[in-house]
Design a protein around this motif. Structure first.
Motif, PDB file in Angstrom:
ATOM      1  N   VAL A 183       0.851  -1.187   0.000  1.00 57.93           N
ATOM      2  CA  VAL A 183       0.000   0.000   0.000  1.00 57.93           C
ATOM      3  C   VAL A 183       0.886   1.237   0.000  1.00 57.93           C
ATOM      4  O   VAL A 183       1.748   1.395   0.872  1.00 57.93           O
TER       5      VAL A 183
ATOM      6  N   PHE B  11      -9.120   6.109  -1.530  1.00 56.20           N
ATOM      7  CA  PHE B  11      -8.328   4.881  -1.569  1.00 56.20           C
ATOM      8  C   PHE B  11      -8.676   4.129  -2.858  1.00 56.20           C
ATOM      9  O   PHE B  11      -9.808   4.211  -3.344  1.00 56.20           O
TER      10      PHE B  11
ATOM     11  N   ALA C 182      -3.346   5.353  -1.316  1.00 57.17           N
ATOM     12  CA  ALA C 182      -4.124   6.220  -0.433  1.00 57.17           C
ATOM     13  C   ALA C 182      -3.778   7.675  -0.735  1.00 57.17           C
ATOM     14  O   ALA C 182      -2.624   8.005  -1.008  1.00 57.17           O
TER      15      ALA C 182
END
Length: 312
Positions: free
Chosen positions: A148, A187, A203
């Motif tokens: 991420v 997101f 994000a």
């Protein structure tokens, strides 16, 4: 076929010993053979390594590396990324051999997050034995887990990942306050050509010094996850989020802080999707239950102290 899965990550650190303890005694990965001076590797399955940790003056995630099907697909992807204006650095034969791949190139997304793409992955017959007693990690066709990243230029980055072959799984906008004027945070959870809910996510926030928000590993059982949570506590590793279950990918797990400052999510029992027939969702909250974040605990403690001060 498109992008198959997350294959490995490369991490730079000034805390080599801390990383070795964290990987072997807390996460429970197995030491691999070193492919180069000042590089330690860690394995979770029959790949020679999934984590490449190299000695450096600063701490950051250097690269998340994704696999494609063959040399022709790698060449096509290279052309696509070059056409999007991203700089490309081709790996040489020695660098590819060190990574356990046939060929690769390095690039970055529009926020500067480091990426590698490769073909011709390697497997061996060395049995995985966890020094911490983990029964195993879930990998195979779904790869090592997910990465991420943060990106302040969210729409540009989202378009980039779609253009190179990832597909939307869940596109929420989370709001972390009760303020009705809170615009929320965008997101994008995106899947590769496998059943893992997301192999990459982005994000909408500034890129942190560690160049990563978190990496995720899937353990075989909830018992493995719980025992890892105990090892985190006993080894005084900072907990980033308590045990909970996500809404979108249904993963049961928790988050803890790595020696380089970004988090690692340890989970089990996630949703497995059909990537060819998935309709993107947009969930309104990240967790069904649990996952109380360290910053939330700090705010709750601060509020309690203020209340106690007012009543004194």
């Amino acid at each position: 076929m498109g992008i198959k899965a997350l294959g490995y990550v490369r991490i730079a650190t000034a805390k080599v010993e801390a990383w070795d303890h964290f990987m072997t005694q807390v996460v429970g990965t197995m030491r691999g053979q070193s492919p180069a001076p000042d590089v330690a590797t860690y394995r979770i399955d029959d790949r020679p390594f999934r984590f490449w940790v190299e000695k450096a003056d600063a701490d950051r995630l250097l690269v998340a590396a994704y696999e494609v099907g063959d040399a022709a697909e790698l060449a096509d992807l290279r052309e696509t990324i070059a056409g999007l204006g991203r700089e490309i650095v081709d790996g040489d034969a020695a660098q590819a051999a060190a990574r356990g791949v046939a060929a690769f190139f390095a690039t970055s997304d529009p926020a500067g997050n480091g990426l590698e793409f490769f073909c011709g992955d390697t497997r061996d017959d060395v049995a995985f034995v966890s020094p911490a007693g983990v029964s195993g990690f879930v990998t195979g066709d779904m790869g090592m887990g997910h990465a991420v990243f943060a990106t302040p230029n969210f729409e540009e980055a989202h378009s980039f990942y779609k253009a190179i072959g990832f597909a939307d799984t869940d596109i929420p906008r989370f709001r972390f306050s009760d303020d009705p004027a809170d615009p929320g945070m965008g997101f994008a959870f995106m899947h590769a050509a496998n059943g893992r809910h997301h192999s990459v996510a982005i994000a909408e926030m500034p890129v942190p010094p560690s160049a990563c928000i978190h990496l995720m590993l899937e353990m075989k059982t909830q018992s493995d996850v719980g025992k890892c949570h105990d090892r985190m506590r006993l080894n005084k590793v900072p907990e980033s989020a308590s045990i909970g279950r996500h809404v979108n990918d249904q993963t049961f797990g928790f988050y803890m802080q790595t020696p380089s400052g970004f988090d690692i999510e340890i989970g089990s029992d996630p949703l497995v999707i059909d990537p060819a027939n998935w309709t993107p969702t947009a969930h309104l909250q990240p967790s069904e239950w649990g996952h109380v974040w360290a910053w939330q605990k700090a705010l709750e403690e601060q509020k309690l102290e203020e209340q106690q001060g007012e009543s004194a």
